[in-house]
Write a protein that holds these residues in place. Structure first.
Motif, PDB file in Angstrom:
ATOM      1  N   MET A  87       0.823  -1.202   0.000  1.00 24.78           N
ATOM      2  CA  MET A  87       0.000   0.000   0.000  1.00 24.78           C
ATOM      3  C   MET A  87       0.861   1.256   0.000  1.00 24.78           C
ATOM      4  SD  MET A  87      -3.172  -1.014   2.477  1.00 24.78           S
ATOM      5  CE  MET A  87      -3.984   0.570   2.325  1.00 24.78           C
ATOM      6  N   SER A  88       1.910   1.290   0.804  1.00 25.99           N
ATOM      7  CA  SER A  88       2.732   2.501   0.879  1.00 25.99           C
ATOM      8  C   SER A  88       3.515   2.723  -0.410  1.00 25.99           C
ATOM      9  CB  SER A  88       3.680   2.430   2.065  1.00 25.99           C
ATOM     10  OG  SER A  88       4.655   1.437   1.874  1.00 25.99           O
ATOM     11  N   ARG A  89       3.994   1.656  -1.046  1.00 26.70           N
ATOM     12  CA  ARG A  89       4.732   1.808  -2.304  1.00 26.70           C
ATOM     13  C   ARG A  89       3.850   2.329  -3.425  1.00 26.70           C
ATOM     14  NH1 ARG A  89       8.483  -3.590  -2.692  1.00 26.70           N
ATOM     15  NH2 ARG A  89       9.964  -2.967  -1.089  1.00 26.70           N
ATOM     16  N   ASN A  90       2.552   2.103  -3.335  1.00 24.34           N
ATOM     17  CA  ASN A  90       1.635   2.522  -4.387  1.00 24.34           C
ATOM     18  C   ASN A  90       0.725   3.662  -3.945  1.00 24.34           C
ATOM     19  OD1 ASN A  90       2.087   0.480  -6.665  1.00 24.34           O
ATOM     20  ND2 ASN A  90       2.044  -0.764  -4.816  1.00 24.34           N
ATOM     21  N   ALA A  91       1.094   4.330  -2.861  1.00 20.17           N
ATOM     22  CA  ALA A  91       0.389   5.520  -2.354  1.00 20.17           C
ATOM     23  C   ALA A  91      -1.092   5.257  -2.110  1.00 20.17           C
ATOM     24  CB  ALA A  91       0.587   6.700  -3.301  1.00 20.17           C
ATOM     25  N   ILE A  92      -1.395   4.118  -1.497  1.00 18.27           N
ATOM     26  CA  ILE A  92      -2.765   3.798  -1.111  1.00 18.27           C
ATOM     27  C   ILE A  92      -2.852   4.016   0.393  1.00 18.27           C
ATOM     28  CG2 ILE A  92      -4.551   2.032  -1.026  1.00 18.27           C
ATOM     29  CD1 ILE A  92      -3.087   0.639  -3.342  1.00 18.27           C
ATOM     30  N   LYS A  93      -3.704   4.941   0.813  1.00 15.50           N
ATOM     31  CA  LYS A  93      -3.804   5.275   2.228  1.00 15.50           C
ATOM     32  C   LYS A  93      -5.254   5.245   2.671  1.00 15.50           C
ATOM     33  CE  LYS A  93       0.177   8.293   2.108  1.00 15.50           C
ATOM     34  NZ  LYS A  93       0.695   9.639   2.296  1.00 15.50           N
ATOM     35  N   GLY A  94      -5.471   4.849   3.906  1.00 11.26           N
ATOM     36  CA  GLY A  94      -6.797   4.886   4.492  1.00 11.26           C
ATOM     37  C   GLY A  94      -7.022   6.212   5.188  1.00 11.26           C
ATOM     38  N   ILE A  95      -8.241   6.409   5.634  1.00  8.56           N
ATOM     39  CA  ILE A  95      -8.571   7.613   6.380  1.00  8.56           C
ATOM     40  C   ILE A  95      -8.623   7.240   7.855  1.00  8.56           C
ATOM     41  CG2 ILE A  95     -10.296   9.399   6.771  1.00  8.56           C
ATOM     42  CD1 ILE A  95     -11.163   8.989   3.853  1.00  8.56           C
ATOM     43  N   PRO A  96      -7.770   7.835   8.693  1.00  5.21           N
ATOM     44  CA  PRO A  96      -7.772   7.469  10.111  1.00  5.21           C
ATOM     45  C   PRO A  96      -9.046   7.940  10.805  1.00  5.21           C
ATOM     46  CG  PRO A  96      -6.204   9.239   9.704  1.00  5.21           C
ATOM     47  CD  PRO A  96      -6.752   8.825   8.381  1.00  5.21           C
ATOM     48  N   GLN A  97      -9.471   7.154  11.797  1.00  6.73           N
ATOM     49  CA  GLN A  97     -10.643   7.535  12.566  1.00  6.73           C
ATOM     50  C   GLN A  97     -10.272   8.642  13.540  1.00  6.73           C
ATOM     51  OE1 GLN A  97     -12.108   4.066  14.532  1.00  6.73           O
ATOM     52  NE2 GLN A  97     -13.100   3.277  12.705  1.00  6.73           N
ATOM     53  N   LYS A  98     -11.252   9.460  13.872  1.00  8.37           N
ATOM     54  CA  LYS A  98     -10.999  10.507  14.856  1.00  8.37           C
ATOM     55  C   LYS A  98     -10.865   9.872  16.224  1.00  8.37           C
ATOM     56  CE  LYS A  98     -13.399  14.194  12.459  1.00  8.37           C
ATOM     57  NZ  LYS A  98     -14.448  15.202  12.521  1.00  8.37           N
ATOM     58  N   LYS A  99      -9.956  10.407  17.000  1.00 10.29           N
ATOM     59  CA  LYS A  99      -9.779   9.907  18.351  1.00 10.29           C
ATOM     60  C   LYS A  99     -10.915  10.429  19.229  1.00 10.29           C
ATOM     61  CE  LYS A  99      -4.811   9.291  18.494  1.00 10.29           C
ATOM     62  NZ  LYS A  99      -4.553   8.836  17.263  1.00 10.29           N
ATOM     63  N   ARG A 100     -11.488   9.522  19.993  1.00  7.05           N
ATOM     64  CA  ARG A 100     -12.590   9.908  20.873  1.00  7.05           C
ATOM     65  C   ARG A 100     -12.025  10.187  22.255  1.00  7.05           C
ATOM     66  NH1 ARG A 100     -14.719   5.392  17.988  1.00  7.05           N
ATOM     67  NH2 ARG A 100     -16.270   6.091  16.495  1.00  7.05           N
ATOM     68  N   ARG A 101     -12.365  11.341  22.794  1.00  4.25           N
ATOM     69  CA  ARG A 101     -11.902  11.682  24.126  1.00  4.25           C
ATOM     70  C   ARG A 101     -13.092  11.655  25.062  1.00  4.25           C
ATOM     71  NH1 ARG A 101      -8.024  16.218  22.006  1.00  4.25           N
ATOM     72  NH2 ARG A 101      -6.250  14.872  21.540  1.00  4.25           N
ATOM     73  N   GLY A 102     -12.837  11.201  26.254  1.00  5.34           N
ATOM     74  CA  GLY A 102     -13.912  11.154  27.239  1.00  5.34           C
ATOM     75  C   GLY A 102     -14.359  12.534  27.642  1.00  5.34           C
ATOM     76  N   LYS A 103     -15.649  12.698  27.776  1.00 10.48           N
ATOM     77  CA  LYS A 103     -16.184  13.995  28.152  1.00 10.48           C
ATOM     78  C   LYS A 103     -16.682  13.923  29.587  1.00 10.48           C
ATOM     79  CE  LYS A 103     -17.659  15.098  23.505  1.00 10.48           C
ATOM     80  NZ  LYS A 103     -18.777  15.416  22.629  1.00 10.48           N
ATOM     81  N   THR A 104     -16.426  14.955  30.315  1.00 10.34           N
ATOM     82  CA  THR A 104     -16.920  15.005  31.699  1.00 10.34           C
ATOM     83  C   THR A 104     -18.230  15.772  31.725  1.00 10.34           C
ATOM     84  OG1 THR A 104     -15.686  17.025  32.141  1.00 10.34           O
ATOM     85  CG2 THR A 104     -14.602  14.939  32.661  1.00 10.34           C
ATOM     86  N   VAL A 105     -19.099  15.331  32.581  1.00 11.52           N
ATOM     87  CA  VAL A 105     -20.380  16.002  32.751  1.00 11.52           C
ATOM     88  C   VAL A 105     -20.120  17.256  33.559  1.00 11.52           C
ATOM     89  CG1 VAL A 105     -22.729  15.777  33.641  1.00 11.52           C
ATOM     90  CG2 VAL A 105     -21.540  13.786  32.680  1.00 11.52           C
ATOM     91  N   SER A 106     -20.689  18.373  33.113  1.00 10.45           N
ATOM     92  CA  SER A 106     -20.447  19.628  33.819  1.00 10.45           C
ATOM     93  C   SER A 106     -21.007  19.545  35.242  1.00 10.45           C
ATOM     94  CB  SER A 106     -21.082  20.795  33.069  1.00 10.45           C
ATOM     95  OG  SER A 106     -22.472  20.624  33.010  1.00 10.45           O
ATOM     96  N   GLY A 107     -20.297  20.133  36.156  1.00  8.39           N
ATOM     97  CA  GLY A 107     -20.740  20.143  37.548  1.00  8.39           C
ATOM     98  C   GLY A 107     -20.186  18.975  38.357  1.00  8.39           C
ATOM     99  N   THR A 108     -19.485  18.054  37.757  1.00  7.55           N
ATOM    100  CA  THR A 108     -18.895  16.940  38.506  1.00  7.55           C
ATOM    101  C   THR A 108     -17.388  17.077  38.490  1.00  7.55           C
ATOM    102  OG1 THR A 108     -18.806  15.571  36.521  1.00  7.55           O
ATOM    103  CG2 THR A 108     -20.768  15.370  37.879  1.00  7.55           C
ATOM    104  N   ARG A 109     -16.765  16.515  39.532  1.00  7.74           N
ATOM    105  CA  ARG A 109     -15.316  16.583  39.633  1.00  7.74           C
ATOM    106  C   ARG A 109     -14.742  15.200  39.659  1.00  7.74           C
ATOM    107  NH1 ARG A 109     -14.157  21.446  43.853  1.00  7.74           N
ATOM    108  NH2 ARG A 109     -15.286  22.991  42.670  1.00  7.74           N
TER     109      ARG A 109
END
Length: 109
Positions: A87-109
């Protein structure tokens, strides 16, 4: 690798001079040039065509690991590194997935 360089530049420079500078024999260069493709090269070409089909079927999303999984599911025997190299020798590339980050609920610590 040196023979490929000679092949690329053969219109600009004499073959014998390039062979002398790269320290290879001109007989070896011509033997390499007239040699039929090896079994491995033919297999790589067939595998590359299948990789291209799978990549196009995924709309360009799949990278080497997912294509390798599909090939294994179809019964192909090849390694992940081989798929990635082709794939790299023939310039075939995939699309990377977005990294998911954990979200905190507002008002909690």
């Amino acid at each position: 690798m040196r023979y490929c360089m000679i092949e690329r530049c053969r219109d600009a420079y004499p073959v014998r001079m390039m062979c002398r500078c790269l320290k290879v024999s001109h007989q070896g260069y011509y033997a390499w040039r007239n040699r039929p493709p090896s079994r491995r090269e033919k297999e790589n070409q067939r595998l590359l065509e299948r990789i291209q089909e799978l990549h196009d079927a995924s709309d360009g999303v799949f990278g080497a690991p997912r294509i390798w999984e599909d090939l294994r599911y179809e019964g192909e025997t090849c390694s992940l590194n081989r798929v990635a190299r082709l794939m790299s020798r023939n310039a075939i590339k995939g699309i990377p997935q977005k990294k998911r980050r954990g979200k905190t609920v507002s008002g909690t610590r």
